[in-house]
Scaffold this active site. Structure first.
Site, short mmCIF file in Angstrom:
data_model
loop_
_atom_site.label_atom_id
_atom_site.label_comp_id
_atom_site.label_asym_id
_atom_site.label_seq_id
_atom_site.Cartn_x
_atom_site.Cartn_y
_atom_site.Cartn_z
N ASN A 1 -3.46 -0.16 24.15
CA ASN A 1 -4.13 1.03 23.39
C ASN A 1 -4.46 0.36 21.93
OD1 ASN A 1 -5.53 3.60 22.38
ND2 ASN A 1 -3.61 3.93 21.29
N GLN B 1 4.18 3.30 12.69
CA GLN B 1 5.12 4.34 12.29
C GLN B 1 6.53 3.70 11.63
OE1 GLN B 1 5.77 7.32 11.73
NE2 GLN B 1 4.94 8.12 13.56
N HIS C 1 3.71 -1.12 3.77
CA HIS C 1 3.14 0.14 3.52
C HIS C 1 4.24 1.41 3.22
CE1 HIS C 1 -0.17 3.19 3.69
NE2 HIS C 1 0.81 3.88 4.59
N GLN D 1 16.09 16.01 6.90
CA GLN D 1 14.69 16.29 7.19
C GLN D 1 14.32 14.93 7.94
OE1 GLN D 1 11.74 15.55 3.81
NE2 GLN D 1 11.02 17.47 4.10
N GLU E 1 1.21 5.52 0.62
CA GLU E 1 0.78 6.85 1.37
C GLU E 1 0.84 8.13 0.51
OE1 GLU E 1 0.72 6.99 5.66
OE2 GLU E 1 1.39 9.05 5.22
N ASP F 1 -2.52 14.55 14.74
CA ASP F 1 -1.54 15.47 15.50
C ASP F 1 -2.31 16.80 15.47
OD1 ASP F 1 0.52 13.82 16.13
OD2 ASP F 1 1.27 13.86 14.02
N SER G 1 0.93 -1.37 0.13
CA SER G 1 0.02 0.00 -0.02
C SER G 1 0.81 1.19 0.01
CB SER G 1 -0.88 0.13 1.23
OG SER G 1 -0.24 -0.19 2.35
N ARG H 1 -7.03 -2.25 22.05
CA ARG H 1 -8.30 -1.47 22.00
C ARG H 1 -8.92 -1.12 20.62
NH1 ARG H 1 -6.67 0.80 26.78
NH2 ARG H 1 -6.13 2.84 25.78
N LYS H 2 -7.91 -0.64 19.94
CA LYS H 2 -8.23 0.00 18.52
C LYS H 2 -8.56 -1.01 17.53
CE LYS H 2 -4.57 2.64 18.24
NZ LYS H 2 -3.50 3.72 17.36
N ARG I 1 -5.90 9.58 15.90
CA ARG I 1 -6.29 10.59 16.83
C ARG I 1 -5.82 11.81 16.10
NH1 ARG I 1 -2.62 12.52 21.56
NH2 ARG I 1 -1.71 13.42 20.05
N ARG J 1 6.46 11.05 -4.06
CA ARG J 1 7.62 10.74 -4.85
C ARG J 1 7.65 9.25 -4.98
NH1 ARG J 1 10.80 15.16 -5.01
NH2 ARG J 1 10.36 16.68 -3.42
N PHE K 1 12.08 15.12 11.52
CA PHE K 1 10.72 14.39 11.59
C PHE K 1 10.78 13.25 12.64
CE2 PHE K 1 6.90 12.30 9.69
CZ PHE K 1 6.22 13.40 9.71
N TYR L 1 3.06 1.75 16.94
CA TYR L 1 4.45 2.42 17.19
C TYR L 1 5.35 1.36 17.75
CZ TYR L 1 1.39 6.24 16.62
OH TYR L 1 0.41 7.30 15.93
C1 LIG Z 1 0.49 4.89 9.68
C2 LIG Z 1 -0.13 6.24 10.08
C3 LIG Z 1 -0.79 7.45 9.74
C4 LIG Z 1 -0.62 8.69 10.17
N1 LIG Z 1 -1.28 9.64 9.46
C5 LIG Z 1 -1.74 10.78 9.99
C6 LIG Z 1 -2.52 11.81 9.44
O1 LIG Z 1 -2.66 11.54 8.03
N2 LIG Z 1 -2.88 12.95 9.99
C7 LIG Z 1 -2.35 13.24 11.23
O2 LIG Z 1 -2.51 14.19 11.83
N3 LIG Z 1 -1.55 12.29 11.64
C8 LIG Z 1 -1.33 11.27 11.23
N4 LIG Z 1 -0.51 10.24 12.05
C9 LIG Z 1 0.31 10.44 13.30
C10 LIG Z 1 -0.62 10.32 14.27
O3 LIG Z 1 -1.88 11.08 14.20
C11 LIG Z 1 -0.03 10.77 15.85
O4 LIG Z 1 0.85 9.66 16.06
C12 LIG Z 1 -0.98 11.00 16.83
O5 LIG Z 1 -0.25 11.79 17.71
C13 LIG Z 1 -1.49 9.72 17.45
O6 LIG Z 1 -2.53 9.14 16.76
P1 LIG Z 1 -2.84 7.56 17.02
O7 LIG Z 1 -4.11 7.40 15.94
O8 LIG Z 1 -1.84 6.58 17.14
O9 LIG Z 1 -3.58 7.94 18.60
P2 LIG Z 1 -4.13 7.12 19.85
O10 LIG Z 1 -4.18 5.51 19.22
O11 LIG Z 1 -5.58 7.70 20.33
O12 LIG Z 1 -3.02 7.37 20.83
C14 LIG Z 1 -2.46 8.48 21.07
C15 LIG Z 1 -1.68 8.45 22.45
O13 LIG Z 1 -2.78 8.46 23.51
C16 LIG Z 1 -2.61 7.14 24.23
N5 LIG Z 1 -3.98 6.83 24.73
C17 LIG Z 1 -4.75 6.21 23.98
N6 LIG Z 1 -5.79 6.00 24.59
C18 LIG Z 1 -5.60 6.37 25.80
C19 LIG Z 1 -6.71 6.44 26.91
N7 LIG Z 1 -7.86 6.09 27.07
N8 LIG Z 1 -6.09 7.21 28.10
C20 LIG Z 1 -4.72 7.45 27.90
N9 LIG Z 1 -3.78 7.75 26.96
C21 LIG Z 1 -4.27 6.89 26.03
C22 LIG Z 1 -1.51 6.35 23.45
O14 LIG Z 1 -1.04 5.31 23.96
C23 LIG Z 1 -0.76 7.25 22.67
O15 LIG Z 1 0.21 7.82 23.32
C24 LIG Z 1 0.00 9.12 11.55
C25 LIG Z 1 0.50 7.89 12.14
C26 LIG Z 1 0.68 6.66 11.42
C27 LIG Z 1 1.55 5.70 12.22
#
Ligand SMILES: Cc1cc2nc3c(=O)[nH]c(=O)nc-3n(C[C@H](O)[C@H](O)[C@H](O)COP(=O)(O)OP(=O)(O)OC[C@H]3O[C@@H](n4cnc5c(N)ncnc54)[C@H](O)[C@@H]3O)c2cc1C
Length: 329
Positions: free
Chosen positions: A190, A205, A295, A241, A45, A137, A43, A193-194, A135, A301, A245, A174
């Site tokens: 976590n 990541q 992935h 870069q 991105e 950033d 896949s 849970r997802k 979730r 690019r 990052f 991660y």
């Molecule tokens: C494949 C991939 C694609 C991505 N694409 C994007 C994108 O398109 N746009 C963007 O903005 N970002 C993107 N990101 C980055 C991602 O949004 C960030 O890493 C963000 O900080 C965490 O997202 P998550 O979905 O992993 O969050 P979550 O799974 O919700 O976790 C976030 C944090 O909260 C903690 N946590 C979760 N549930 C709880 C709870 N109930 N109580 C306390 N702590 C908790 C987790 O351990 C973790 O530290 C991507 C990352 C990856 C790996």
């Protein structure tokens, strides 16, 4: 040859050259994939373009990678939800203009549950069946705070999407632990849970140390996870870069990687060759360890991703023939 007569300083009184070579560990070749085996599932991105020039670059990238028949291509959602419309337009462009299966990234940032559900419904109506649920950033320089009426974490978003429609859902994982997690164990809980909430796979990541990823798979299995944890591969062509990052997203940069790129700052051609070798070695090692889904973070690019896919055994298929999601025979 004259060079065999040149003595290297410091070795004059040590063992002879061949003896020195033969005292090191013996390392066999990585096993090669038989061309009779199905090639891996890929896949890719992309990120939504900000300008006409970047739009042209994105579409050239999509067209170049399309004949590799990836099982899906995903489009990111900017930090702070900043690219909602551009992500939507890009995903819809892929639906309209290509034979590819699109996956839209969707985040919890800055939106109520009702707004997020409305975006998801809009995608479903447009024929999009795959969401990468995150979730997200926050905007640069700000801390994440959930919307008062929104999903706080990705697990909540997965559950919400399940209520909206029967999406195929990917989530993030991660191998080196999310930087905000209270502990590696809590981060793994976590992830579970997802997946338990209805996601079908996780995409990691990016990482540079393959052993870190393989150890993470062991931990996932021990935690009762059986869904695929697809490695996210970042072919690095701009080392400076990548360092910046990586500091933000918690991916470690091994010293050997810096040493490989050292001195290539003003030499893009050599840098690209180094990048190709690094990524090729990484995927070959993963493949030799049994991994057959990858992935790629393409950064819009295509060339490195294309070459590495070729090394993995993926061969070009004409557009009409290329059914996304199939493993090319
Ligand atoms: C494949 C991939 C694609 C991505 N694409 C994007 C994108 O398109 N746009 C963007 O903005 N970002 C993107 N990101 C980055 C991602 O949004 C960030 O890493 C963000 O900080 C965490 O997202 P998550 O979905 O992993 O969050 P979550 O799974 O919700 O976790 C976030 C944090 O909260 C903690 N946590 C979760 N549930 C709880 C709870 N109930 N109580 C306390 N702590 C908790 C987790 O351990 C973790 O530290 C991507 C990352 C990856 C790996």
């Amino acid at each position: 040859m004259a060079s065999s007569l040149i003595r290297r300083p410091g070795l004059a009184t040590g063992p002879g050259t061949l003896e020195r070579w033969l005292t090191g560990p013996r390392i066999g070749p990585l096993p090669s994939r038989s061309m009779r085996e199905p090639p891996p599932l890929l896949s890719f991105e992309f990120f939504p373009p900000r300008s006409e020039a970047l739009e042209a670059q994105l579409w050239a990238c999509i067209r170049r990678l399309e004949p590799l028949a990836p099982r899906f291509v995903s489009v990111t959602y900017g930090a702070g939800g900043s690219t909602q419309e551009r992500t939507h337009a890009t995903v819809l462009g892929i639906v309209r203009e290509t034979s590819l299966v699109p996956a839209a990234h969707l985040t919890c940032v800055g939106a109520s549950r009702a707004e997020t559900a409305a975006i998801a419904r809009r995608y479903w109506k447009a024929g999009v069946r795959h969401i990468v649920a995150l979730r997200g950033d926050p905007a640069p320089g700000t801390r994440y705070a959930p919307h008062p009426e929104g999903c706080a974490y990705a697990a909540d978003l997965v559950a919400l999407l399940r209520e909206v429609a029967d999406f195929d859902i990917s989530v993030a994982a991660y191998p080196e632990t999310h930087p905000e997690a209270s502990s590696p164990g809590a981060d793994l809980d976590n992830l579970k849970r997802k997946l338990d909430a209805g996601a079908t796979r996780a995409i990691t990541q990016y990482f540079f140390d393959t052993a870190v990823y393989l150890r993470f798979l062991d931990r996932c299995l021990a935690a009762g996870i059986s869904a695929p944890i697809v490695p996210g591969i970042m072919p690095v062509s701009n080392f400076a870069q990548a360092v910046r990052f990586s500091a933000l997203c918690g991916a470690s940069v091994p010293g050997w990687l810096g040493e490989l790129f050292e001195g290539t700052e003003n030499d893009p051609e050599t840098r690209r060759m180094v990048a190709a070798v690094v990524a090729a070695e990484q995927v070959r090692l993963l493949q030799a360890n049994g991994v057959d889904e990858f992935h790629f973070y393409t950064l819009n690019r295509p060339d490195l991703t294309y070459a590495i896919a070729h090394i993995l055994g993926v061969r070009l298929r004409p557009r009409a023939e290329a059914a996304p999601g199939d493993r090319a025979e």
